[in-house]
Design an enzyme around this catalytic site. Structure first.
Site, mmCIF file in Angstrom:
data_model
loop_
_atom_site.group_PDB
_atom_site.id
_atom_site.type_symbol
_atom_site.label_atom_id
_atom_site.label_comp_id
_atom_site.label_asym_id
_atom_site.label_seq_id
_atom_site.Cartn_x
_atom_site.Cartn_y
_atom_site.Cartn_z
ATOM 1 N N TRP A 117 0.799 -1.336 -0.004
ATOM 2 C CA TRP A 117 -0.195 -0.071 0.145
ATOM 3 C C TRP A 117 0.787 1.047 -0.003
ATOM 4 C CZ3 TRP A 117 -1.837 2.502 5.116
ATOM 5 C CH2 TRP A 117 -2.573 3.586 4.791
ATOM 6 N N ASP A 198 -1.774 -5.635 9.035
ATOM 7 C CA ASP A 198 -2.711 -4.637 8.200
ATOM 8 C C ASP A 198 -4.023 -5.352 7.847
ATOM 9 O OD1 ASP A 198 -4.043 -2.730 7.049
ATOM 10 O OD2 ASP A 198 -2.171 -1.686 6.192
ATOM 11 N N LYS A 234 -13.264 -0.410 4.083
ATOM 12 C CA LYS A 234 -14.111 -0.972 2.864
ATOM 13 C C LYS A 234 -15.180 -1.859 3.185
ATOM 14 C CE LYS A 234 -9.940 0.303 2.176
ATOM 15 N NZ LYS A 234 -9.307 0.924 1.064
HETATM 16 N N1 PMP Z 1 -4.101 -0.569 4.681
HETATM 17 C C1 PMP Z 1 -4.194 -0.839 3.452
HETATM 18 C C2 PMP Z 1 -3.484 -2.156 3.008
HETATM 19 C C3 PMP Z 1 -4.847 -0.360 2.540
HETATM 20 O O1 PMP Z 1 -5.333 -0.703 1.248
HETATM 21 C C4 PMP Z 1 -5.677 1.138 3.133
HETATM 22 C C5 PMP Z 1 -6.511 1.770 2.238
HETATM 23 N N2 PMP Z 1 -6.309 1.957 1.004
HETATM 24 C C6 PMP Z 1 -5.348 1.414 4.557
HETATM 25 C C7 PMP Z 1 -4.763 0.411 5.184
HETATM 26 C C8 PMP Z 1 -6.017 2.431 4.901
HETATM 27 O O2 PMP Z 1 -7.417 2.256 5.046
HETATM 28 P P1 PMP Z 1 -8.425 3.527 5.547
HETATM 29 O O3 PMP Z 1 -9.022 4.282 4.437
HETATM 30 O O4 PMP Z 1 -9.290 3.022 6.760
HETATM 31 O O5 PMP Z 1 -7.468 4.717 6.266
#
Ligand code: PMP
Length: 386
Positions: A117, A198, A234
Site C-alpha cells: 500500500w 494490516d 471497505k
Molecule cells: N492498509 C491498506 C493495505 C489499505 O489498502 C488501506 C486503504 N487503501 C489502508 C490501510 C487505509 O485504510 P483507511 O482508508 O481505513 O484509512
C-alpha cells in the site's frame, strides 16, 4: 497532488472508466452504501435520544468490542489486548507504529512487502522507524514469491517487525495459502519476529468475515507477538467516516494497562477522540442479528461481483487472443488485479481510451461492469498488441 484523479475529473468522454480508486463501485460505477448500514442510519436518525457527543479517549466501547471480535475472532483473551478506535486503517497503522516506537526494544527497521500500500513506508517513517522492503511478488508468474518471503524472514535479525497484509494484499491480490500462513507462523515463532497485521479488506476476498481473518486467528493462536491495524472503511463501505481500530497483544494484564494508558495520551495529543457516527452504525449492525446477517450477504454480493468481473475480463482477453497469460486475473484475490501492464501500456489506456489505470498496472476490479467489460478488454488487447 493526484494527477490521474484530476485528469479523470476533467474528462467528459462518455466511455471513461475508472479502474484507479481504492474504493468499491457498484454495477453502475457509483459508490455503494451497504443496505445494512443504510437501515442502521435510518434507525439511528429516527431515534430522538440519539446524540453526537464526544467519545472517550479509547473510542466507542461497543464498536471496539465488535470490531475486535470481527478481526480476532471470539477466542482471544481480551484482558491482554489493548484496543483503540482510530481514524481509519491509516490511523490504526500510525498509532501502532507510534506505540511500538515507545514500548518495543525490537530492531529499528520495519520490513514491508514489495510492493505494498502506497502509504506504509511513509507512515512508519513518520513515526521514526527505518523501513526496508522484502521481496513478496514474482512479477514473471504474477504470484506470491513465497520462497523470497521466507528467505527474508530467515535472514532478518531475530525479533524484527514485519508488516503483513492480513487478507487481500494491496496491490497484488496475492495472499499466502493457509498452508503457507502456517509455515510463516512457524518462522515467526522461531525467530521471535513481530507480526504487524494490516487488515483492510476483511470480507472482500471470500465474502465471509470469519474466513478472511484466518491468518490473524492462526497467528494469535500461536501466541506470536503481534498487533492488528484494522480498517472498516471497505467492508462497511464507509470510507469517509474513518472507521478503524488498533489491537495490540500485550501479553499480560499489567502491560495492557500501561499500553492503554499511553494510547490514551497519544490520542489526546493527536485527535482528542475518534469519530462517533460510523462507530455507532457498526455497533447498530453488529448488535442486531438481522442487520448482521444482511452485512454478510452485502459482503457476499461485493466479493461475488468482483470475482464475476475478474472472470468477465479474463474470458474476453482469452477470446480476443490477447498475447500473454492472463490467468493471474482470476488467480489473484480481493479488490485489485495486478495486471502486469507496463507503465507505457497504462499511459496508453488513459491517453487513448480514457481508461484510468495507475502506472503500476493495479486495476480496481469493481470499476468494471457489464457495460464496460467489452470496451476495457478490447482496449487492453490493443495496447498489448500495438
Ligand atoms: N492498509 C491498506 C493495505 C489499505 O489498502 C488501506 C486503504 N487503501 C489502508 C490501510 C487505509 O485504510 P483507511 O482508508 O481505513 O484509512
Amino acid at each position: 497532488m493526484n494527477v490521474l484523479k484530476d485528469r479523470l475529473a476533467a474528462d467528459d468522454h462518455p466511455k471513461k472508466v475508472n479502474l484507479a480508486p481504492g474504493t468499491y463501485r457498484c454495477e453502475s460505477g457509483q459508490p455503494w452504501i451497504l443496505p445494512c448500514f443504510r437501515l442502521a442510519a435510518e434507525r439511528l436518525l429516527a431515534d430522538r435520544g440519539y446524540d453526537h457527543e464526544y467519545l472517550g479517549l479509547l473510542g466507542h466501547p461497543k464498536f471496539l468490542h465488535y470490531a475486535r471480535e470481527l478481526v480476532l475472532g471470539p477466542k482471544v483473551d481480551t484482558s491482554t489486548i489493548a484496543s483503540l478506535q482510530t481514524v481509519g486503517g491509516t490511523g490504526a497503522v500510525h498509532m501502532g507504529a507510534l506505540i511500538l516506537k515507545l514500548f518495543s526494544d525490537r530492531p529499528s527497521t520495519v520490513f514491508i512487502s514489495d510492493p505494498t500500500w502506497v502509504n506504509h513506508h511513509d507512515v512508519f517513517q513518520h513515526a521514526g522507524w527505518r523501513t526496508e522492503s522484502y521481496r513478496y511478488y514474482d512479477s514473471v508468474n504474477k504470484s506470491l514469491d513465497f520462497g523470497s518471503f521466507v528467505q527474508s524472514l530467515r535472514t532478518a535479525p531475530s525479533r524484527s517487525i514485519y508488516v503483513l497484509h492480513a487478507v487481500g494484499h494491496n496491490p497484488t491480490g496475492c495472499d499466502p495459502s493457509l498452508e503457507q500462513w502456517r509455515a510463516l507462523a512457524q518462522l515467526f515463532k522461531e525467530k521471535d519476529h513481530f507480526a504487524f497485521f494490516d487488515c483492510a479488506y476483511q470480507g472482500f476476498v471470500s465474502g465471509n468475515l470469519e474466513q478472511d481473518r484466518q491468518a490473524v486467528e492462526l497467528f494469535a493462536s500461536h501466541g506470536i507477538a503481534m498487533c492488528v491495524a484494522q480498517s472498516l472503511s471497505k467492508n462497511a463501505g464507509m470510507y469517509g467516516e474513518r472507521l478503524g481500530a488498533l489491537h495490540v497483544f500485550c501479553g499480560t494484564v499489567s502491560s495492557t494497562k500501561l499500553v492503554k494508558q499511553q494510547l490514551k495520551v497519544l490520542t489526546r495529543r493527536e485527535i482528542s477522540c475518534a469519530p462517533k457516527y460510523g462507530a455507532d452504525l457498526v455497533s447498530t449492525v453488529c448488535s442486531d442479528p438481522k442487520l448482521r446477517a444482511m452485512w454478510d450477504s452485502d459482503l457476499k454480493h461485493i466479493s461475488g461481483r468482483i470475482i464475476a468481473m475478474r472472470h468477465g475480463l479474463f474470458d474476453r482477453l482469452v477470446k480476443l487472443e490477447t498475447p500473454g497469460d492472463w490467468s493471474h486475473i482470476i488467480r489473484q484475490r480481493g479488490m485489485f488485479a495486478y495486471s502486469g501492464l507496463t507503465p507505457e501500456q497504462c499511459n496508453a489506456l488513459v491517453d487513448d481510451y480514457h481508461i484510468y489505470v495507475p502506472r503500476t498496472g493495479r486495476m480496481m476490479m469493481a470499476g468494471l461492469n457489464e457495460d464496460n467489460l467489452d470496451y476495457v478488454a478490447e482496449a487492453i488487447h490493443r495496447v498489448v498488441v500495438d
